[in-house]
Every structure is written in structure tokens, then in C-alpha cells.
Design an enzyme around this catalytic site. Structure first.
Site, PDB file in Angstrom:
ATOM      1  N   GLY A  15       0.809  -1.209   0.000  1.00 13.13           N
ATOM      2  CA  GLY A  15       0.000   0.000   0.000  1.00 13.13           C
ATOM      3  C   GLY A  15       0.842   1.259   0.000  1.00 13.13           C
ATOM      4  O   GLY A  15       1.761   1.393   0.808  1.00 13.13           O
ATOM      5  N   GLY A  17      -0.383   4.482   0.340  1.00 10.26           N
ATOM      6  CA  GLY A  17      -1.161   5.615   0.841  1.00 10.26           C
ATOM      7  C   GLY A  17      -0.360   6.382   1.887  1.00 10.26           C
ATOM      8  O   GLY A  17       0.854   6.242   1.980  1.00 10.26           O
ATOM      9  N   GLU A 174     -18.603  17.841   2.715  1.00 13.74           N
ATOM     10  CA  GLU A 174     -17.810  18.573   1.716  1.00 13.74           C
ATOM     11  C   GLU A 174     -18.386  18.369   0.318  1.00 13.74           C
ATOM     12  O   GLU A 174     -18.501  19.301  -0.478  1.00 13.74           O
ATOM     13  CB  GLU A 174     -16.351  18.122   1.777  1.00 13.74           C
ATOM     14  CG  GLU A 174     -15.675  18.565   3.072  1.00 13.74           C
ATOM     15  CD  GLU A 174     -14.234  18.094   3.190  1.00 13.74           C
ATOM     16  OE1 GLU A 174     -13.936  16.962   2.790  1.00 13.74           O
ATOM     17  OE2 GLU A 174     -13.417  18.875   3.700  1.00 13.74           O
ATOM     18  N   ASP A 303      -5.855   2.781   7.816  1.00  9.51           N
ATOM     19  CA  ASP A 303      -7.263   2.360   7.809  1.00  9.51           C
ATOM     20  C   ASP A 303      -7.431   0.851   7.812  1.00  9.51           C
ATOM     21  O   ASP A 303      -8.504   0.344   8.125  1.00  9.51           O
ATOM     22  CB  ASP A 303      -7.978   2.931   6.573  1.00  9.51           C
ATOM     23  CG  ASP A 303      -8.157   4.433   6.659  1.00  9.51           C
ATOM     24  OD1 ASP A 303      -7.806   4.990   7.717  1.00  9.51           O
ATOM     25  OD2 ASP A 303      -8.633   5.039   5.679  1.00  9.51           O
ATOM     26  N   ALA A 320      -6.186  10.648   7.808  1.00  7.89           N
ATOM     27  CA  ALA A 320      -4.805  10.758   7.338  1.00  7.89           C
ATOM     28  C   ALA A 320      -3.825  10.726   8.521  1.00  7.89           C
ATOM     29  O   ALA A 320      -2.841   9.992   8.504  1.00  7.89           O
ATOM     30  CB  ALA A 320      -4.637  12.044   6.545  1.00  7.89           C
ATOM     31  N   GLN A 321      -4.119  11.489   9.560  1.00 11.65           N
ATOM     32  CA  GLN A 321      -3.217  11.541  10.709  1.00 11.65           C
ATOM     33  C   GLN A 321      -3.027  10.168  11.345  1.00 11.65           C
ATOM     34  O   GLN A 321      -1.924   9.789  11.729  1.00 11.65           O
ATOM     35  CB  GLN A 321      -3.744  12.539  11.753  1.00 11.65           C
ATOM     36  CG  GLN A 321      -3.244  13.951  11.533  1.00 11.65           C
ATOM     37  CD  GLN A 321      -1.717  14.004  11.485  1.00 11.65           C
ATOM     38  OE1 GLN A 321      -1.025  13.368  12.266  1.00 11.65           O
ATOM     39  NE2 GLN A 321      -1.200  14.745  10.506  1.00 11.65           N
TER      40      GLN A 321
END
Lengths: 454, 454
Positions: A15, A17, A174, A303, A320-321
Site C-alpha cells: 500500500g 497511501g 464537503e 485504515d 490521514a493523521q
């Protein structure tokens, strides 16, 4: 040289990411051999996906080739491929391009959209987890207005101009705000028959308020702002069905041709095949040190992991954090061990909440940083700064800022191409096929709008 | 008002390319009602498509929403749809979204890729006429290197790293040069097993020299430069077959997994259904005034028309200038007649050759303007200036210049996302599936490269 190469500890990262990239980068100066494999050739900045979906940014603005990010780090070997199996005993990762052996394995496969067991919803309600998802939403979003422009039947037109966003988390909020802005700010002058700003945007969530994870006052604030923008919000309702006709909430059906799914995420399917303990969201359950129970040389981060904050006992949030912090935490453990300076006891991961933010609309975002909650223009400014800061690659940062500035000033969006499978698009148009009588209706329509203009 | 609206002359334009857009714009100040229909929602700047295909530019950089281009011109009504039939007697255009009646009709449907009757080649050799084409070529181009990186079998790897471009016209020349540059300038540092610059790029054409339509000396020049770049050029050979194995030239097969088709164009299929006279390339044969024989109120412009230059008797070339000039010519005729100031005799179209150019590589392009032929850095500069000048929308111009400048300085390409149908991509990887023995080979490979680095 061969000798050394053979003896170097081998780390495989699945991964590319936030989690995977940060693990790799942590070994910049280490004598290791890293294989990083991803099913895409690019690292994706997911927080801005909704802006690709709404024509604000180009895909390439938020996606950087993984090779490009890591090319200077000679100890990293990038592979494009899909992992098919992991042999935890032999320590070999199988992928559709071959196999890799490891001394340490880091699983950073991230999350995919979850339809909570209703995968049949997907065809009518695309999610927002990949570039291709975003392009599909963009295609449907702008196609809807195009079709409505030439739809003579009032009811059918309303249906085309109704957008339902399922899920009131940050992404849903959003997306709803951005879709409404497309209708009210981007398109109004470009159509002749329809009033694009008459489009209905409906945000649906099962919870008691929006942006559940964020502080309550900000959830209220988000709702207040969105409603002022004209977004209809339905809370504490559950989506029982999604069809070509629309969304079924309880008994009621909202006629809508455009449903976008931002409701939930789950781990990748791979997790199910590994015969390891996973939670209901197919996240892999890990030890306090983020390792796989019984396999101290295997870690799960971001995740993909079901992790618990050692201090608070809360689950580590799928943001993200969380990915960045778990990634760096695990990298540090591995480093200490291969450099022979590991403590007797591995540390337990605890999450440091740097705060959270959500963009709502033009000049308005909500932000919670520690005890401080704020919104409005100040929130908007910090949202922009933060997101540009974290974007990978100076070039992308620069171009994104440029796009934002431009779009903000001119209230426009450049990237509105309706691309992708034309068959699908044509099919949809055919399904609305008209005949000649309607043509007259349409000319009358056109005149009516002409009159309004005078 | 209704009265006036009804009495305004109605013009229907099919196609929003160079020709169609220029027809519409010519009526900026006229009291007419224009319907412009296109099967895409954007105007595409085709001359730069090859740069999207090679990761230099983002799609949105060279495609502007048609509505956006024309939104200020209130007498234009844009429709997204596919024309299904034209009734020349009733003067009605049928499309999959309804129908439009006209007093004047302008057919500006442009051209599509031609496989000269071998449409079965298409699956193995994508063309380069649309954004989706370009993204498919981009996907295959960058995927080839990714797969080669993990391909242990020497022969298979060579096959993956062999790119055959069929067609030595400007598009083929520009594509071949750009693909070679991707291999030699963009990727070299990013791979560990393969030497990306060892990729073979082969340009195949049936003619005696490259860029047939351009002056002979420039064709020679193009060949010289491309060969110096390392592009292999095969002239006067015909492609008898294209398979998953490669390209068959005469009896010889060139093993290649990547074949890109830039060989020829033809009119849209629509032309065949109109029962009008068309040439072998399905272009509609027109009168000297660009009108359809027997239908003075119907015009065909741009690549859709088989037109003859009244002065030289040569066919009007299928280039941007031909489209723009025929479009404006026809618009003028219609205007004169609407305003009742038409001459007894309609004029005959004659093409004014403003010259032609082709980009070959970094800092080198060929240009012919009138009697003046030049190449090298000077050609390169004028190519850049010209193409930016003609790009629609100041914003796009600015961003394209930015991209070019950046890529030129850093020898990089940002837009390398391998997007699109992941199934296809996975399928291709599976077809190359490896087993574990090859894993060892691969590790040896990796070491060999390590040694080379030292």
C-alpha cells in the site's frame, strides 16, 4: 556487495497511501531492502477527492506517481500489482506480478467504500474512494445538468436535478457543499432552459447530527451553513434502498437520478482471505504495538487496522493523521530492532489528535484543534493552508493553490469533462429518449426563458 | 418578443470542434437562434492530444466545456447528445435527446480514427482522436514499464518495452518522439530492474518519407532527428496485422505489446446513414461553396467534408486551419443571405495555407510557413507559441505554458496516472502471471542492478 545485498533486512510494504509512504520514507537512511507494492501507480491525496468529483481539480493535481515520490530512495523498490495471498509462515507475499519475501511486513492497504452489505447500491450510488470513483461522480454530476437542459417533462427534469448524498461525515458534508456550489455558482449562466441553481441537494445521515466525529457545536454549525446554502438535510433516517428511481428513506422515496455514497468505509477484501481476526468493517485487529497477533514481524497500519489508542482506549480514527502516525510508529519499532537498539518491551501506540477540519462552502470551513473550535473564513483559510501543506510535491501544491485561487475569484470550475465509457452515457440518454412532439414543448420552454431574460 | 423569437432564422450546428465553434462565434452579433449539438460536453484541442497520451498535460488543459466557451453568446443553445438522423426535407435533426428544426444546417462532425477496414486492430492498437483514446494510450504506455519492471523473462520484457507507432504523419511523429522521451528522460531514475531508456520505439509508415503532407526536406529532417533520438523508422512497409503478439509487417512480425494507431482518419459513421455522396474516407462530398449538393441550406465543414480548393484544385487538408477556414467561410455565406446582402453567385471556398508544424522532441520541431522551412530550436519555439495561442481559454493557455516550462526544466511528466478500467489492467497482469521460481531470478536481477549502481 552481493553479500551485503543478500544480508540486508527485507521489508515489504503493501500500500502506497499515507501510511505506506510514511513507513518507506522513515527508512531513508537505513541499510534495508524495501519492496512497496500498490495496485495503483500513484499515491492519492484522498482528502481532496471530492474536489476532483466536482470539477475543481484535475486528477493529476492530487495524485503523484509513487515511483516519483520515492525515486531518490534507492533502497525502495516499487511494484504495481495486486496482492493475492500472504504466507505468514514462509514470509512470502504473492501478487499478480510475482512474489516477494520479507523479514518485516507492513500491511497498509487502506479502506474501501462500504455499502453495509448492500453492494447492489453501488451501481446507482458511486462512492468516493478512488480517482475512478471521483471521475464517475463528476461524469454523473455534470451529465445530469446536460440531460435536464433538454428534458421537456417537468417531473423527469426535477429528478435529474436532484442530488442525494448519503453520509453526513466530513466527506459527505464537503461533497454536498461542493455539489450545491456547482449548481448555484458554476453553471447558472451556461444553460438556457433550466435554472441550474434550482437543483436540489439532499444530505442524508443516520446520526443525530453532521460530522459525528467532530465536536457537537461544529456539527450544528455545518448544518446551519449548509442549510443557508440551500442543502436539505435529513438526519436520523436510514437508507433502505437505492434504485434508478432514487433513494428510499423509511417508507418515503426521494425521486433522484443522482445518488452519491459517502456513508462508510471498510478494510480491503484481502483482509478476509488472510484468516486473521477482523472486525465488522474488515479491519485487521492488532496488538497495542500494531503488530499482528502471533506475528511480531507483521504490522498493520492506517485504515487497514483496527487499533486502539493506548492512552484513551478509543479506536484510532481512520483519517490521514491516524495513517501517518501509525506508519511512523511502526517504522520506528522496526528500525530499533534491526539496529539492535530495541527496548525489552515494544511500546504501545497512542494517537495524537492534531484536530480535524471540514470544508463546507465558499469561504467557510469548520475546524477543531484541541479545545479550540472555529469556523467561517478563518476555518476556511486554515483548511486551505493545511491541505496544501500536506499535498505531496511542490508542483502539485503550486497548481492546486493556483486552481483554488482562480476558481474562487471567477466562481468557475475548469475540470468538467464528461469522460469515461461513452456507452454508459449514451445508454442513459437513450433511456430518456424523446420524440418530436416534445420538441415543440421545448421551443416554448426556450421562449419562456427568453422572455424572462428580457 | 415571442414573435421575434419565432421569426429568428434557426441554425443548427452539429459538432463543437474547431469548425463548429467558429461557425457559432461568427454569429456573435446576429439575430439568429443557434443550436449547437455535440456528443461531448467539451471542445477538444486535438493537436495536443498526444501530450495527454504521454503524461505531459492533463485532459482538462486541452478541453474546455463548450457551454463555457459560448455562455456569453445568448443566441447559442448547446446540447449534449448524439445525432441519430437528419430529415433534409422536413429540415429536422433527430438526436438521442430530442429533435431540432433548422433553416440552415452546418455539419461539423469531424473525423474518427480509420483502421482502413481492419477494425479488429483497434483493440490492440488504440487510436488518438479523443480524450478517452489518449487516456487509454497513457494507461498502456506507463503500465508497460510497470509490468516490465517485474517481468523476469528477458524476451517477455523486451516485448513489453517495445512500442510501435503506426502512421508517420504529424501525429505519429509527435507521438513517437514523446514516447521515446518518456523512456529516456522521464523514467530512467525511477526503476530498479529495467533500464527504461532501453525501450524500443518503432515508427511505421507506408509512405516514402515521414510527414507526407509537409515539404520533403522537413520529412527528411524529422527522420534524421527521430533516428538520432533512437526511434527506429520503417518506411514503405504495410501493416498486415496487429495482434496481442505485435505488428505484422509484410511477413515479419515485430514482437510488441504496445501498438498505437496514428495511421488514418475517416468521417463519422453518421455520414453513411444520410444517404449522401461520400468518399472512401466517409467524408461528405460538397459543392465549391461547401454546401450539400441539392441542399443549399445544408453545409459540411472541417474534417467531415470532402472539399476541393477552388484555386489549386487540391483537397482541403484535414487540419485545424481547414476546419476554422471552412467554418468561417460558411458562416459568412449564411450571414449574407440572412441579412439579405448575398451576391447572386455564392463564392467558392479556397484554402489559405498558413503553414504547418510538427513537434519532434525536446527543443526540436519542424515548421513550413509558405516557402520558408525551418526546424530545431526555432521551430520548437514557434510550435509552442502557436499552439498556446490557439488554445481556447486564457486559463488553459497559462496552465499549459506552466506545465511545459516545468516539464522542460525538470525533464518530468506529472500526469502519469494509470486510471480507467482496473479489470483490464488486472487482466493484463494476470496474463503475465508468474510463479515463485521466477522470484529468485528477480532477486538476482535486483542485485545485478545494485552492482551496476556501485
Amino acid at each position: 556487495m552481493n553479500q551485503t545485498a543478500k544480508d540486508l533486512p527485507r521489508i515489504v510494504i503493501i500500500g502506497g497511501g499515507f501510511a505506506g509512504i510514511n513507513v518507506a520514507k522513515a527508512f531513508k537512511k537505513s541499510a534495508v531492502e524495501i519492496d512497496l507494492i500498490d495496485k495503483r501507480n500513484y499515491h492519492l491525496f484522498q482528502p481532496l477527492l471530492y474536489q476532483v468529483a466536482t470539477g475543481e481539480l484535475d486528477p493529476a493535481n492530487i495524485a503523484a506517481p509513487i515511483r516519483k515520490i520515492l525515486w531518490k530512495q534507492k533502497n525502495v523498490h516499487v511494484a504495481l500489482g495486486k496482492v493475492t495471498a500472504i504466507d505468514f509462515e514462509k514470509k512470502i507475499v504473492q501478487f499478480d506480478g510475482g512474489a516477494m519475501d520479507y523479514d518485516y511486513l507492513v500491511i497498509a492497504t487502506g479502506a474501501q467504500q462500504s455499502y453495509f452489505g448492500h453492494d447492489d447500491f453501488r451501481v446507482h450510488a458511486p462512492g468516493l474512494k478512488s480517482i475512478d470513483d471521483a471521475l464517475e461522480i463528476r461524469r454523473r454530476l455534470f451529465l445530469a445538468f446536460e440531460e435536464a437542459e433538454w428534458e421537456a417533462d417537468e417531473e423527469a427534469r426535477r429528478k435529474k436535478l436532484t442530488f442525494v448524498i448519503v453520509g453526513g461525515g466530513p466527506t459527505g458534508v464537503e461533497l454536498a457543499g461542493a455539489v450545491k456550489e456547482v449548481a448555484t455558482e458554476t453553471l447558472p449562466n451556461e444553460f438556457r432552459n433550466i435554472q441550474s441553481n434550482s437543483a436540489r441537494v439532499i444530505l442524508v445521515d443516520g446520526g443525530q447530527r453532521l460530522v459525528g466525529p467532530m465536536p457537537e457545536d461544529l456539527g450544528k454549525k455545518a448544518q446551519e451553513v449548509l442549510e443557508k446554502m440551500g442543502v436539505e438535510i435529513h438526519l436520523q433516517v436510514h437508507v433502505n434502498d437505492v434504485t434508478a428511481e432514487g433513494v428510499v428513506i423509511g417508507e418515503e422515496t426521494i425521486p433522484a437520478e443522482n445518488v452519491f455514497w459517502a456513508a462508510g468505509v471498510q478494510g480491503q477484501d484481502l483482509a478476509k482471505d488472510l484468516n486473521v481476526e477482523i472486525d465488522r468493517g474488515s479491519r485487521i485487529v492488532v496488538e497495542p504495538d500494531m503488530s499482528l497477533p502471533g506475528h511480531p514481524e507483521v504490522f498493520v497500519v492506517g485504515d487497514a487496522a483496527h487499533a486502539t489508542d493506548a492512552k484513551t482506549g478509543n479506536p484510532v480514527p481512520g483519517v490521514a493523521q491516524g495513517a501517518i502516525q501509525t506508519g511512523r510508529f511502526v517504522a520506528e519499532i522496526i528500525k530499533q530492532e534491526i539496529e539492535g537498539r530495541a527496548p525489552k518491551e515494544r511500546p504501545a501506540f497512542s494517537y495524537y489528535d492534531k484536530g480535524s477540519m471540514a470544508m463546507i462552502g465558499r469561504g467557510n470551513a469548520i475546524a477543531a484543534i484541541g479545545k479550540v473550535h472555529y469556523s467561517g473564513i478563518l476555518g476556511w483559510i486554515s483548511w486551505n493552508i493545511l491541505h496544501v501543506m500536506f499535498l505531496v510535491g511542490f508542483r502539485n501544491r503550486f497548481k492546486v493553490m493556483l486552481d483554488w485561487l482562480w476558481n474562487y475569484i471567477w466562481k468557475t470550475r475548469r475540470s468538467r469533462l464528461i469522460t469515461g465509457d461513452p456507452k454508459v452515457h449514451i445508454k442513459r440518454l437513450y433511456s430518456e429518449r424523446h420524440n418530436c412532439e416534445q420538441h415543440e414543448k421545448r421551443r416554448r420552454l426556450r421562449r419562456r426563458h427568453k422572455d424572462q431574460e428580457e
